[in-house]
Design an enzyme around this catalytic site. Structure first.
Site: not given
Ligand code: NI
Length: 136
Positions: A15, A34, A40, A42, A80-81, A125
């Site tokens: 995100h 972020c 990037h 998580h 996911d992914h 997160e």
């Molecule tokens: Ni983040």
């Protein structure tokens, strides 16, 4: 008597936190790393809890196999992914903060949970940062 049953799940997703109506400096000041324009990732961890009465016939509050499949269909397969900003419609114009993600997850699951049962979603997160939403 009401009992809470919980199921853990996880998904990996990328995100970026930013507001298009803010300039780079303001996004950087508020969202820090972020806001990296290159996104990037998580490793999100999820705990979905259902609270309700024990069914006298089955002894279950909710069949955990049903809950497992529901989380897979509504959350894991959707997130996911994925790049949340670019590939998940709910975040096209909604900043994918942990707070907003947990609300989106709750809203996706809620219609599939018996109305007499309560739902709570906890979203990690990072191992140390987590948020919680129960519809209130
Ligand atoms: Ni983040």
């Amino acid at each position: 008597m009401r009992v809470t049953v919980s199921r853990k799940a996880h998904f990996n997703a990328a995100h970026r936190l930013y507001r298009p109506d803010w300039d780079t400096a303001q996004n950087q000041a508020i969202f820090g790393k972020c806001s990296n324009p290159h996104f990037h990732g998580h490793n999100y961890e999820l705990i979905v809890s259902i609270t309700g009465a024990i069914d006298p016939e089955t002894g279950y509050v909710m069949d955990m196999k049903v809950l497992k499949d529901l989380i897979k269909d509504e959350v894991e397969d959707a997130f996911d992914h994925k790049n949340l900003n670019e590939q998940v419609p709910e975040f096209k114009s909604l900043n994918p903060t942990a707070e907003n993600i947990v609300v989106v997850i709750y809203n996706k699951l809620r219609p599939h949970i018996a109305a007499t049962n309560d739902l709570e979603v906890v979203l990690y997160e990072t191992p140390r940062n987590f948020v919680k939403y129960n519809g209130q």
